[in-house]
Design an enzyme around this catalytic site. Structure first.
Site, mmCIF file in Angstrom:
data_model
loop_
_atom_site.group_PDB
_atom_site.id
_atom_site.type_symbol
_atom_site.label_atom_id
_atom_site.label_comp_id
_atom_site.label_asym_id
_atom_site.label_seq_id
_atom_site.Cartn_x
_atom_site.Cartn_y
_atom_site.Cartn_z
ATOM 1 N N HIS A 63 0.597 -1.103 -0.310
ATOM 2 C CA HIS A 63 -0.353 0.305 -0.085
ATOM 3 C C HIS A 63 0.775 1.242 -0.289
ATOM 4 C CE1 HIS A 63 1.072 -0.211 4.252
ATOM 5 N NE2 HIS A 63 0.359 0.908 4.091
ATOM 6 N N ARG A 64 2.168 1.162 0.423
ATOM 7 C CA ARG A 64 2.879 1.679 0.621
ATOM 8 C C ARG A 64 4.366 1.535 -0.418
ATOM 9 N NH1 ARG A 64 3.084 7.559 3.862
ATOM 10 N NH2 ARG A 64 0.505 7.711 4.001
ATOM 11 N N LYS A 68 9.230 -2.256 3.164
ATOM 12 C CA LYS A 68 10.859 -2.735 3.952
ATOM 13 C C LYS A 68 10.998 -3.794 4.688
ATOM 14 C CE LYS A 68 13.912 -0.311 5.130
ATOM 15 N NZ LYS A 68 15.444 -0.962 5.096
ATOM 16 N N LYS A 92 4.247 -2.322 12.288
ATOM 17 C CA LYS A 92 5.018 -1.218 12.958
ATOM 18 C C LYS A 92 5.756 0.236 11.682
ATOM 19 C CE LYS A 92 8.179 -4.220 13.989
ATOM 20 N NZ LYS A 92 9.298 -5.179 13.746
ATOM 21 N N ASP A 97 5.295 5.882 11.124
ATOM 22 C CA ASP A 97 4.935 7.034 10.303
ATOM 23 C C ASP A 97 6.274 6.678 9.553
ATOM 24 O OD1 ASP A 97 2.298 8.220 10.495
ATOM 25 O OD2 ASP A 97 2.965 9.891 12.419
ATOM 26 N N LYS A 104 10.112 -9.265 4.729
ATOM 27 C CA LYS A 104 10.883 -9.310 5.884
ATOM 28 C C LYS A 104 11.649 -10.518 4.460
ATOM 29 C CE LYS A 104 12.068 -9.098 9.711
ATOM 30 N NZ LYS A 104 12.597 -8.638 10.581
ATOM 31 N N SER A 361 15.840 3.385 9.361
ATOM 32 C CA SER A 361 16.361 2.760 8.326
ATOM 33 C C SER A 361 15.617 3.987 7.439
ATOM 34 C CB SER A 361 16.260 1.506 8.029
ATOM 35 O OG SER A 361 16.453 0.184 8.373
HETATM 36 P P1 NAD Z 1 21.318 -10.816 17.126
HETATM 37 O O1 NAD Z 1 21.885 -12.038 16.160
HETATM 38 O O2 NAD Z 1 22.321 -9.455 17.236
HETATM 39 O O3 NAD Z 1 21.166 -11.105 18.299
HETATM 40 C C1 NAD Z 1 20.282 -11.622 19.143
HETATM 41 C C2 NAD Z 1 21.055 -12.500 20.463
HETATM 42 O O4 NAD Z 1 20.409 -13.754 21.412
HETATM 43 C C3 NAD Z 1 22.460 -13.216 20.583
HETATM 44 O O5 NAD Z 1 23.001 -12.906 20.734
HETATM 45 C C4 NAD Z 1 21.780 -14.631 21.250
HETATM 46 O O6 NAD Z 1 23.211 -15.482 21.102
HETATM 47 C C5 NAD Z 1 20.886 -14.658 21.703
HETATM 48 N N1 NAD Z 1 20.478 -15.728 21.476
HETATM 49 C C6 NAD Z 1 19.709 -16.506 20.748
HETATM 50 N N2 NAD Z 1 18.625 -17.460 21.227
HETATM 51 C C7 NAD Z 1 18.804 -17.159 22.606
HETATM 52 C C8 NAD Z 1 18.117 -18.012 24.293
HETATM 53 N N3 NAD Z 1 17.551 -18.781 23.245
HETATM 54 N N4 NAD Z 1 18.460 -17.306 24.867
HETATM 55 C C9 NAD Z 1 18.920 -16.560 25.344
HETATM 56 N N5 NAD Z 1 19.594 -15.603 23.940
HETATM 57 C C10 NAD Z 1 19.835 -16.262 22.335
HETATM 58 O O7 NAD Z 1 20.022 -10.091 16.634
HETATM 59 P P2 NAD Z 1 19.561 -8.566 16.333
HETATM 60 O O8 NAD Z 1 19.621 -8.177 15.492
HETATM 61 O O9 NAD Z 1 19.596 -8.198 17.805
HETATM 62 O O10 NAD Z 1 17.509 -9.438 16.545
HETATM 63 C C11 NAD Z 1 16.779 -10.432 18.396
HETATM 64 C C12 NAD Z 1 15.411 -9.469 17.799
HETATM 65 O O11 NAD Z 1 15.135 -8.588 17.597
HETATM 66 C C13 NAD Z 1 14.617 -10.923 16.670
HETATM 67 O O12 NAD Z 1 13.857 -10.697 17.216
HETATM 68 C C14 NAD Z 1 14.743 -8.805 15.572
HETATM 69 O O13 NAD Z 1 13.961 -9.728 14.604
HETATM 70 C C15 NAD Z 1 14.396 -8.211 16.349
HETATM 71 N N6 NAD Z 1 14.465 -6.596 15.464
HETATM 72 C C16 NAD Z 1 15.751 -6.522 15.384
HETATM 73 C C17 NAD Z 1 15.993 -5.475 15.133
HETATM 74 C C18 NAD Z 1 17.785 -4.993 14.370
HETATM 75 O O14 NAD Z 1 17.316 -3.871 13.741
HETATM 76 N N7 NAD Z 1 18.873 -6.067 14.461
HETATM 77 C C19 NAD Z 1 15.028 -4.579 14.284
HETATM 78 C C20 NAD Z 1 14.131 -4.710 15.336
HETATM 79 C C21 NAD Z 1 13.267 -6.254 15.436
#
Ligand code: NAD
Length: 470
Positions: A63-64, A68, A92, A97, A104, A361
């Site tokens: 829709h936009r 991303k 999100k 906004d 994904k 981003s």
């Molecule tokens: P990442 O890979 O940098 O870090 C995740 C960490 O979690 C790792 O250090 C890993 O060892 C640890 N981990 C995995 N399983 C585990 C468990 N069972 N117990 C404890 N620790 C555990 O990933 P991230 O980018 O920090 O993303 C983490 C979450 O945040 C994900 O759900 C991701 O979708 C969400 N997220 C990330 C971003 C981003 O900008 N990176 C943005 C929005 C949402």
């Protein structure tokens, strides 16, 4: 085990929220479903053999444009998970906004099994599959980092895209979360964690809501437990500690979990893990039974920042936190949420709490399209004007300032200052919109439903402005 898959869980949340809107069924159906699912298999030569990788890119809503969403590298990646994460991206973006549709990507891979050079080849091949099917491009679909990926992978993707699209002037905008030296933006790496910090700070500002939890307002002195010290968890920890005076008393990582009642210095813990490869044995800490134990520690704020389904029907009853901030996507299952809401826990949902990454981003994408660093045009101008103003006021009042005070008053905003300020503004506005939705409709009992209602209404208004729905 949850009764629902991750995507079904997101759909259930959508349906629960949709019941609080008066929108036509067809429109709700259009918003809820995933528009395009690209499932691919591609071969890469690894140690002389050919390995075939399974990967996805899902565009939930167009829709936009562009769409991303991050790219996840994990051996748990599957179509349902990528669809759920793409849908969350749509909601999100609407909440904060950011004028994008949700998407994904994911590659089913255990990154620990491959060398850097092999990961580069896998990433470049994945990127070229996306180019081949037009699932990437600055006006089409713009990936970013997620679990298991970071600036390094984003740089490989940009380079592959640019090589396959010679002369495309906006090629750098095909992906965000790039290294600053390669068309990235200052403040992106910390953005999701910083956004989580602003989210919880906002929630703690409302006296009425804190009273209901038996807490006082403000963050200072509140205790926090973090699961996952990766990108999101580590910045949530350091910023909450440094800027919010929060006391972090428990941390869980892959290898186990630790507790330290008088507070863990997250900078020191990160350095300790870097050196030893583990959080276990951190001076002064107690090692808990397993890597899920920290989730059950008594604390004010619990931050699951690893993966989905971490708080489920098995451990929900044992949670002692008053506030859960979903830094990860989908860390609380629908069954667990029902239990936690009964227990009176305040859950700040993922679609708002971790939206800081996509917000910055968006700033990075704008920077790439403008081909100029934020602050370049106005920094000196502002600084010179403030100098004049300060001189004038000092002359009129006869007062003086020390060097630090003068610098503080006369500096012109740099890129990182503008990014942080834009992020803070975004998270404050979004929380106020969500909370208003929550408080204005007594039948809405929780922040997740309120966030979803808020998002659906914004997306619906985009569709309605097209004039194709009655
Ligand atoms: P990442 O890979 O940098 O870090 C995740 C960490 O979690 C790792 O250090 C890993 O060892 C640890 N981990 C995995 N399983 C585990 C468990 N069972 N117990 C404890 N620790 C555990 O990933 P991230 O980018 O920090 O993303 C983490 C979450 O945040 C994900 O759900 C991701 O979708 C969400 N997220 C990330 C971003 C981003 O900008 N990176 C943005 C929005 C949402």
């Amino acid at each position: 085990m949850s009764d629902y898959s991750f995507f079904e869980g997101v759909e259930k949340n959508f349906e629960r929220a949709a019941a609080h809107t008066n929108l036509p069924d067809g429109l709700l159906e259009q918003i809820k479903g995933c528009n395009s699912v690209f499932r691919m298999k591609f071969p890469v030569r690894i140690n002389g053999d050919v390995e075939v990788f399974e990967a996805y890119r899902v565009q939930h809503s167009n829709h936009r444009m562009p769409t991303k969403g991050g790219i996840r590298y994990s051996d748990g990646v599957n179509q349902d998970e990528v669809m759920a994460l793409a849908a969350l991206m749509t909601y999100k973006c609407a909440i904060v906004d950011v004028p994008f549709g949700g998407a994904k990507g994911g590659v089913k891979i255990n990154t620990y099994k491959y060398s850097e050079e092999q990961l580069e080849r896998i990433t470049r091949r994945y990127a070229s599959e996306l180019v081949r099917k037009n699932f990437i491009g600055p006006g089409m679909d713009v990936p970013a980092p997620d679990y298991g990926t970071g600036p390094r992978e984003m740089a490989w993707i940009m380079d592959t895209y640019a090589a396959l699209k010679p002369g495309e002037i906006d090629a750098a905008g095909c992906v965000t979360g790039k290294p600053v030296t390669q068309n990235g933006i200052r403040g992106r790496t910390e953005a999701t964690g910083r956004g989580v910090y602003y989210a919880v700070r906002e929630a703690c500002n409302y006296e009425e809501d804190m009273k209901a939890l038996g807490l006082t307002t403000g963050l200072a002195g509140k205790t926090m437990v973090i699961q996952g010290l990766g990108n999101v968890g580590s910045y949530t920890g350091t910023i909450s500690q440094d800027e919010g005076n929060v006391k972090i008393i428990g941390v869980a990582e892959y290898e186990g979990s630790i507790h330290k009642a008088d507070g863990i210095d997250i900078h020191e813990l990160l350095a300790f893990r870097k050196k030893t490869g583990s959080i276990i044995g951190f001076p002064g800490s107690v090692t808990l039974e397993n890597n899920a134990s920290a989730l059950e520690l008594a604390c004010d704020i619990l931050v699951p920042a690893a993966l989905e389904n971490q708080i489920n029907d098995k451990n929900a009853h044992n949670i002692k936190a008053k506030i859960i901030v979903e830094a990860a996507n989908g860390p609380v299952t629908p069954e667990a949420e029902a239990v936690l809401l009964q227990m009176g826990v305040l859950i700040i949902p993922d679609m708002y709490a971790n939206a800081g990454g996509v917000t910055v981003s968006y700033f990075e994408w704008l920077k790439n399209l403008s081909h100029m660093r934020f602050g370049r045009m106005q920094k000196r101008f502002e600084s010179n004007r403030y100098e004049l103003l300060v001189d004038l006021v000092l002359k009129m009042t006869g007062k003086d300032l020390n060097e630090q005070e003068r610098n503080l008053l006369t500096f012109g905003a740099d890129e990182v200052d503008l990014v942080r300020s834009g992020l803070e503004e975004t998270m404050i506005n979004a929380y106020s919109g969500i909370r208003e939705t929550w408080k204005n409709k007594p039948e809405i009992k929780d922040l997740r439903t309120a966030s979803m209602v808020y998002a659906i209404q914004k997306i619906a208004s985009d569709y309605l402005s097209l004039g194709i729905w009655p």
